[in-house]
Design an enzyme around this catalytic site. Structure first.
Site, PDB file in Angstrom:
ATOM      1  N   ASP A 139      10.753   2.289  -0.266  1.00 56.42           N
ATOM      2  CA  ASP A 139       9.535   1.849  -0.941  1.00 56.42           C
ATOM      3  C   ASP A 139       9.007   2.982  -1.840  1.00 56.42           C
ATOM      4  O   ASP A 139       8.690   2.754  -3.016  1.00 56.42           O
ATOM      5  CB  ASP A 139       8.491   1.450   0.121  1.00 56.42           C
ATOM      6  N   GLY A 196      -1.658  -4.568   7.860  1.00 59.63           N
ATOM      7  CA  GLY A 196      -1.193  -5.111   6.576  1.00 59.63           C
ATOM      8  C   GLY A 196      -0.678  -4.048   5.622  1.00 59.63           C
ATOM      9  O   GLY A 196      -0.524  -4.291   4.431  1.00 59.63           O
ATOM     10  N   VAL A 227       2.301   1.138  -7.767  1.00 55.05           N
ATOM     11  CA  VAL A 227       2.435   2.572  -7.430  1.00 55.05           C
ATOM     12  C   VAL A 227       1.101   3.090  -6.897  1.00 55.05           C
ATOM     13  O   VAL A 227       0.087   3.021  -7.592  1.00 55.05           O
ATOM     14  CB  VAL A 227       2.815   3.422  -8.675  1.00 55.05           C
ATOM     15  N   LYS A 268       6.926  -3.406  -6.508  1.00 58.80           N
ATOM     16  CA  LYS A 268       7.662  -2.211  -6.983  1.00 58.80           C
ATOM     17  C   LYS A 268       9.170  -2.371  -6.935  1.00 58.80           C
ATOM     18  O   LYS A 268       9.880  -1.830  -7.796  1.00 58.80           O
ATOM     19  CB  LYS A 268       7.235  -0.957  -6.228  1.00 58.80           C
ATOM     20  N   GLY A 273      -2.863  -1.924   1.791  1.00 62.14           N
ATOM     21  CA  GLY A 273      -3.934  -2.703   2.399  1.00 62.14           C
ATOM     22  C   GLY A 273      -4.490  -3.711   1.410  1.00 62.14           C
ATOM     23  O   GLY A 273      -4.380  -3.548   0.194  1.00 62.14           O
ATOM     24  N   THR A 308      -1.063 -10.689   2.688  1.00 67.36           N
ATOM     25  CA  THR A 308      -2.045  -9.589   2.694  1.00 67.36           C
ATOM     26  C   THR A 308      -2.651  -9.403   1.307  1.00 67.36           C
ATOM     27  O   THR A 308      -3.866  -9.411   1.128  1.00 67.36           O
ATOM     28  CB  THR A 308      -1.341  -8.276   3.127  1.00 67.36           C
ATOM     29  N   VAL A 309      -1.791  -9.228   0.306  1.00 71.75           N
ATOM     30  CA  VAL A 309      -2.282  -8.911  -1.045  1.00 71.75           C
ATOM     31  C   VAL A 309      -2.927 -10.138  -1.687  1.00 71.75           C
ATOM     32  O   VAL A 309      -4.031 -10.059  -2.242  1.00 71.75           O
ATOM     33  CB  VAL A 309      -1.130  -8.356  -1.914  1.00 71.75           C
ATOM     34  N   LYS A 327       8.804   3.238  -6.040  1.00 74.10           N
ATOM     35  CA  LYS A 327       7.575   3.648  -6.740  1.00 74.10           C
ATOM     36  C   LYS A 327       7.850   4.855  -7.639  1.00 74.10           C
ATOM     37  O   LYS A 327       7.323   4.949  -8.754  1.00 74.10           O
ATOM     38  CB  LYS A 327       6.483   3.965  -5.724  1.00 74.10           C
TER      39      LYS A 327
END
Ligand SMILES: NC(=O)C1=CN([C@@H]2O[C@H](COP(=O)(O)OP(=O)(O)OC[C@H]3O[C@@H](n4cnc5c(N)ncnc54)[C@H](OP(=O)(O)O)[C@@H]3O)[C@@H](O)[C@H]2O)C=CC1
Ligand SMILES: N[C@@H](CC=O)C(=O)O
Length: 411
Positions: free
Chosen positions: A200, A186, A131, A104, A298, A13-14, A204
């Protein structure tokens, strides 16, 4: 014109979002930097996977080849997890490459070690996307609030959780349905456990605390709870009282940290933060309260933060990458409990005795139920009795009037 070679680790995705943003914004980036840019290699795990046709950079499944053959100037790590990401970042920094990461989990655990290594090697290690997704939280704190002391931070830091809670409320979907959609979009991690169990957002918060105060809360003392047990009926009961469930991070300058689902009323500043958006409310001594809000997950939003990080590597005089001074943290405190709760349970299990026990220590302000559902919810103000309570869920409630009072920020 000289050239900057970029290697991308990961094309999920990233990674895909970064690759397409670099292509889309190439002319502007090159004009800003006065240099050409080129993605010289992309590391993937599974060579058999089909990839987008527009993807023209060479693919590698061995990290060493990327580093040795392509000799990149900048590595963008979008693999995730601790290993092999940590080893790859370490090797890249040792080779003098700048590194950008959105990871993260890794930065919460090993960020300091990697920042120190980068400094020793004259390289930079930056991680805005770790973050708040696309929101420029870290940079705002470091560059624009330099003489402010941050007293507390209250935020929504997991896009998946916020998306799920909003989607359930607005469409009547169940938790699994909403999670599946977050995965398709995503937003969720490949294994969504960390998203829905609160980890998660916890990682962060640790990155944020290290960034602001130069030190982290004690991991074992933080209260961490996710949204994994939230039921649609609970969200609907809360809505009848004008309350919305949000997964909040609450951090303050005594290093108290809570990460948990909390109900907020309609006057609360985070009430309207919906969908995949994240928000960070920063309370400082000079400025007062600043809220940053935007997409927290996203492909495109995360790529925006990563590409902005890339530009920052070549800005002279930027203080963004400086290491924070360790703040003098007031004595580490246990977070304070608030005194308003929504208590939810099966009607048939809530006896008159249980109500009387509550009324001895506080007041039941309101009671709501859903037609044709067996659940009932009590809005209660007071301390919780120590005796076992017949409720299946107990959510703290943040009322806007209390939210401005620093003392009460940690529920
Ligand atoms: N998704 C999001 O909205 C956000 C994600 N992040 C962070 O960004 C990082 C990436 O997330 P995301 O893109 O969603 O993850 P994906 O699972 O979509 O992508 C991971 C990519 O890394 C590759 N990869 C995984 N393991 C290895 C390995 N051992 N060696 C080489 N390549 C490997 C995969 O290869 P292959 O394609 O061959 O399977 C894939 O291309 C994570 O740290 C995540 O927490 C941060 C902010 C937002
Ligand atoms: N899975 C994460 C992605 C961004 O960090 C989230 O949902 O927030």
């Amino acid at each position: 014109m000289s050239e900057i070679k970029i290697a991308l680790l990961g094309l999920g995705t990233v990674g895909t979002g970064v690759y397409s943003s670099l292509l889309k914004r190439k002319p502007e980036i090159e004009q800003l930097l006065g240099k050409k840019i080129r993605v010289s290699g992309i590391l993937i795990k599974n060579p058999a996977k089909s990839r987008s046709e527009y993807q023209k950079a060479p693919l590698y499944s061995e990290f060493e080849k990327i580093l040795d053959k392509e000799a990149p100037d900048v590595i963008i790590e979008a693999i995730g997890g601790i290993e092999p990401a940590r080893t790859y970042i370490t090797r890249s920094l040792e080779a003098g490459c700048h590194v950008i990461s959105a990871n993260k989990d890794l930065i919460a655990r090993h960020g300091e070690e990697l920042i120190n290594l980068a400094k020793a090697k004259g390289a930079r290690f930056v991680f805005e996307a770790s973050v708040g997704g696309g929101i420029p939280v870290l940079r705002t704190l470091r560059e624009l609030l330099r003489i402010n002391k941050v007293q507390h931070v209250e935020g929504i830091l997991n896009g998946t959780s916020n998306f799920i809670l909003s989607h359930m409320r607005t469409t009547g979907s169940t938790f699994p349905e909403a999670l599946e959609l977050a995965q398709q979009k995503g937003y969720a991690e490949p294994d969504p456990t960390n998203d829905i169990e609160g980890l998660d957002a916890f990682y962060k918060a640790m990155v944020l605390s290290q960034w602001i105060y130069g030190v982290q809360p004690l991991w074992e003392e933080a209260e961490v709870k996710g949204i994994g047990t939230v039921r649609l009926e609970e969200i609907q009961l809360a809505e009848q009282l004008g309350l919305r469930l949000k997964h909040l991070v609450l951090l303050d300058d005594s290093l108290g940290l809570k990460v948990k689902p909390v109900l907020v009323d309609s006057e609360h500043p985070l009430y309207g933060v919906e969908g995949v958006d994240n928000a960070v409310r920063i309370q400082t001594d000079l400025l007062g309260c600043l809220t940053l809000q935007g997409p927290g997950a996203g492909a495109e939003a995360t790529a925006s933060a990563i590409v902005e990080d890339f530009l920052s590597l070549y800005e002279s005089g930027s203080v963004y990458q400086d290491k924070p001074a360790v703040s003098e943290v007031a004595q580490r405190k246990q977070a304070k409990e608030g005194t308003t709760y929504l208590l939810i349970g099966e009607k048939e299990h809530i006896s008159g005795e249980a109500i009387s026990a509550l009324q001895l220590q506080g007041a039941v302000l309101d009671t709501v139920s859903l037609p044709e559902a067996s659940l009932v919810a009590l809005l209660y103000a007071g301390d919780l009795p120590e005796s076992p309570l017949p409720f299946t869920s107990i959510y703290p409630v943040r009322l806007s009037a209390a939210s401005e009072v620093a003392e009460e920020v940690l529920l």
